[in-house]
Design a protein around this motif. Structure first.
Motif, mmCIF file in Angstrom:
data_model
loop_
_atom_site.group_PDB
_atom_site.id
_atom_site.type_symbol
_atom_site.label_atom_id
_atom_site.label_comp_id
_atom_site.label_asym_id
_atom_site.label_seq_id
_atom_site.Cartn_x
_atom_site.Cartn_y
_atom_site.Cartn_z
ATOM 1 N N TRP A 11 0.845 -1.199 0.000
ATOM 2 C CA TRP A 11 0.000 0.000 0.000
ATOM 3 C C TRP A 11 0.872 1.237 0.000
ATOM 4 C CZ3 TRP A 11 0.582 -2.644 4.720
ATOM 5 C CH2 TRP A 11 0.983 -1.894 5.828
ATOM 6 N N ARG A 12 0.240 2.363 -0.298
ATOM 7 C CA ARG A 12 0.913 3.651 -0.316
ATOM 8 C C ARG A 12 0.733 4.283 1.055
ATOM 9 N NH1 ARG A 12 4.902 5.305 -3.137
ATOM 10 N NH2 ARG A 12 4.795 7.509 -3.579
ATOM 11 N N GLU A 13 1.843 4.497 1.732
ATOM 12 C CA GLU A 13 1.805 5.013 3.113
ATOM 13 C C GLU A 13 2.382 6.426 3.148
ATOM 14 O OE1 GLU A 13 0.783 3.628 6.246
ATOM 15 O OE2 GLU A 13 1.241 5.684 6.829
ATOM 16 N N PHE A 14 1.609 7.364 3.679
ATOM 17 C CA PHE A 14 2.052 8.768 3.756
ATOM 18 C C PHE A 14 2.422 9.179 5.171
ATOM 19 C CE2 PHE A 14 1.359 10.478 -0.485
ATOM 20 C CZ PHE A 14 0.660 9.436 -1.071
ATOM 21 N N GLY A 15 2.193 8.321 6.157
ATOM 22 C CA GLY A 15 2.480 8.720 7.534
ATOM 23 C C GLY A 15 1.853 10.069 7.827
ATOM 24 N N GLU A 16 2.661 10.968 8.406
ATOM 25 C CA GLU A 16 2.115 12.291 8.715
ATOM 26 C C GLU A 16 2.631 13.355 7.764
ATOM 27 O OE1 GLU A 16 1.373 12.722 13.262
ATOM 28 O OE2 GLU A 16 2.655 11.000 12.886
ATOM 29 N N GLY A 17 3.244 12.927 6.659
ATOM 30 C CA GLY A 17 3.825 13.916 5.756
ATOM 31 C C GLY A 17 3.128 13.939 4.408
ATOM 32 N N GLN A 18 3.828 14.488 3.440
ATOM 33 C CA GLN A 18 3.263 14.647 2.095
ATOM 34 C C GLN A 18 3.781 13.563 1.155
ATOM 35 O OE1 GLN A 18 1.004 16.964 1.473
ATOM 36 N NE2 GLN A 18 1.216 17.557 3.624
ATOM 37 N N ASP A 19 4.930 12.962 1.535
ATOM 38 C CA ASP A 19 5.549 12.017 0.608
ATOM 39 C C ASP A 19 5.131 10.594 0.915
ATOM 40 O OD1 ASP A 19 6.897 14.124 -0.557
ATOM 41 O OD2 ASP A 19 8.515 14.006 0.943
ATOM 42 N N ASP A 45 -15.122 1.203 3.464
ATOM 43 C CA ASP A 45 -14.263 2.173 2.783
ATOM 44 C C ASP A 45 -14.555 2.152 1.279
ATOM 45 O OD1 ASP A 45 -13.089 3.224 5.046
ATOM 46 O OD2 ASP A 45 -11.315 1.935 4.978
ATOM 47 N N ALA A 46 -14.813 0.972 0.730
ATOM 48 C CA ALA A 46 -15.108 0.884 -0.698
ATOM 49 C C ALA A 46 -16.502 1.456 -0.999
ATOM 50 C CB ALA A 46 -15.018 -0.566 -1.154
ATOM 51 N N LEU A 47 -17.457 1.068 -0.194
ATOM 52 C CA LEU A 47 -18.845 1.511 -0.383
ATOM 53 C C LEU A 47 -18.954 3.028 -0.344
ATOM 54 C CD1 LEU A 47 -21.442 -0.293 -0.301
ATOM 55 C CD2 LEU A 47 -21.572 0.226 2.126
ATOM 56 N N GLN A 48 -18.164 3.624 0.530
ATOM 57 C CA GLN A 48 -18.253 5.069 0.717
ATOM 58 C C GLN A 48 -17.214 5.819 -0.122
ATOM 59 O OE1 GLN A 48 -18.072 4.668 4.960
ATOM 60 N NE2 GLN A 48 -20.141 3.814 4.959
ATOM 61 N N ASP A 57 -11.858 -7.689 -4.627
ATOM 62 C CA ASP A 57 -11.794 -6.798 -5.782
ATOM 63 C C ASP A 57 -12.244 -5.374 -5.437
ATOM 64 O OD1 ASP A 57 -11.073 -6.510 -8.326
ATOM 65 O OD2 ASP A 57 -12.923 -7.271 -9.232
ATOM 66 N N LEU A 58 -11.749 -4.865 -4.338
ATOM 67 C CA LEU A 58 -12.105 -3.518 -3.886
ATOM 68 C C LEU A 58 -10.873 -2.611 -4.011
ATOM 69 C CD1 LEU A 58 -13.992 -4.468 -0.573
ATOM 70 C CD2 LEU A 58 -14.986 -3.996 -2.834
ATOM 71 N N PRO A 59 -11.095 -1.334 -4.249
ATOM 72 C CA PRO A 59 -9.935 -0.430 -4.381
ATOM 73 C C PRO A 59 -9.232 -0.192 -3.044
ATOM 74 C CG PRO A 59 -11.991 0.813 -4.483
ATOM 75 C CD PRO A 59 -12.380 -0.638 -4.400
ATOM 76 N N ALA A 60 -7.957 0.173 -3.110
ATOM 77 C CA ALA A 60 -7.193 0.461 -1.881
ATOM 78 C C ALA A 60 -7.040 1.967 -1.718
ATOM 79 C CB ALA A 60 -5.812 -0.175 -1.973
#
Ligand code: GLU
Length: 290
Positions: free
Chosen positions: A171-179, A212-215, A241-244
């Protein structure tokens, strides 16, 4: 059916089993401000699948505390208890894929099965991994138990589920920053997790990915205590088959002794702080968001 996804969608998802404390305030504010900064929507989702622990008065107090903090969320408030039908469909899909099995074990039976093995492997939350008793149960016995009306939880067959993956999960993790950075998911460390409880026809893991997918949730800011659970969420998203969404796990607000804030440790609630005269601006300062 998923809601429209033209804008980023953030959510704060408290469980109404107690009053909010500073850790919740921090999480709620991060989501709210993330939504505002990205021109996105902000949803409030009450995670009330656990009817034994959820209380309407806690839900009312949560709404009141968040409004006092200055948060505004899209109406209506989402509630997990309104989505049991969707969770049942998701469980059916997992059954059809052959990656879940019924488990009749009680907590006591599981403890007895693993006790005596001092180095029995544990999951990231410290619970012993499920020893696989019901996975090994013969088909006839399983059917006899189900026919006799014995209630079962449903567990993910982790080995089978992971074996069917076409590529490694992450997964794509941003923590508390922008990157953002890519994190490799390791759902195996959880063993055969429960996806539907014996008393509730879903579990935290299943309900959260379905919702999370439904909404149409695109961004999840939540505490570091749920970082490892994200591996299970990514696996369920893949199987269903749900988006992340993008994930932003933030540090936990600790008490003076460095412990986790919790009702059982007698941590002060937002209610307590309010009655002592704290203002919303004080709360922001206390969580480092001046
Ligand atoms: N309901 C969970 C909690 O209160 C949060 C779930 C999530 O953000 O994914 O800890």
């Amino acid at each position: 059916m998923s809601e429209t996804q033209s804008q980023p969608v953030w959510r704060f998802a408290p469980s109404p089993n107690g009053l909010l404390h500073l850790g919740h305030a921090y999480s709620a504010l991060r989501n709210y401000e993330g939504a505002r900064r990205s021109g996105g929507r902000f949803l409030l989702r009450i995670e009330d699948i656990d009817s034994g622990r959820s209380r309407p008065e806690y839900e009312a107090a949560i709404l009141d505390d968040l409004a006092w903090l200055g948060l505004e969320w899209e109406k209506p408030v989402r509630r997990q208890s309104e989505h049991f039908g969707e969770y049942a469909l998701a469980l059916d899909r997992l059954r059809n894929r052959g990656v879940v099995y019924p488990c009749f074990c009680t907590r006591g039976e599981i403890s007895r099965a693993v006790e005596g093995t001092s180095d029995w492997p544990r999951d990231p939350d410290g619970a012993p991994l499920y020893p696989g008793t019901c996975k090994r149960m013969g088909r006839e016995q399983r059917e006899a138990f189900l026919m006799a009306g014995r209630h079962a939880a449903w567990r993910l067959d982790m080995a089978d589920a992971c074996a069917g993956l076409e590529q490694p999960l992450g997964w794509r993790e941003f923590g508390e920053g922008q990157d953002g950075r890519d994190v490799r998911a390791e759902p195996q460390v959880w063993g055969d997790v429960v996806v539907a409880r014996r008393d509730v026809p879903t579990s935290y893991h299943l309900a959260v990915v379905v919702d999370d997918a439904l909404q149409g949730v695109t961004d999840v800011a939540r505490g570091m205590d749920l970082f490892h659970a994200t591996s299970v969420h990514r696996l369920l998203q893949e199987l269903l088959d749900l988006p992340a969404p993008d994930y932003r796990h933030h540090h936990l607000i600790l008490d003076e002794g460095g412990g986790k804030l919790s009702k059982s440790r007698g941590s002060k609630t937002l209610r307590d702080l309010r009655s002592e005269g704290a203002t919303p601006a004080d709360i922001r300062r206390m969580v480092g968001l001046a």
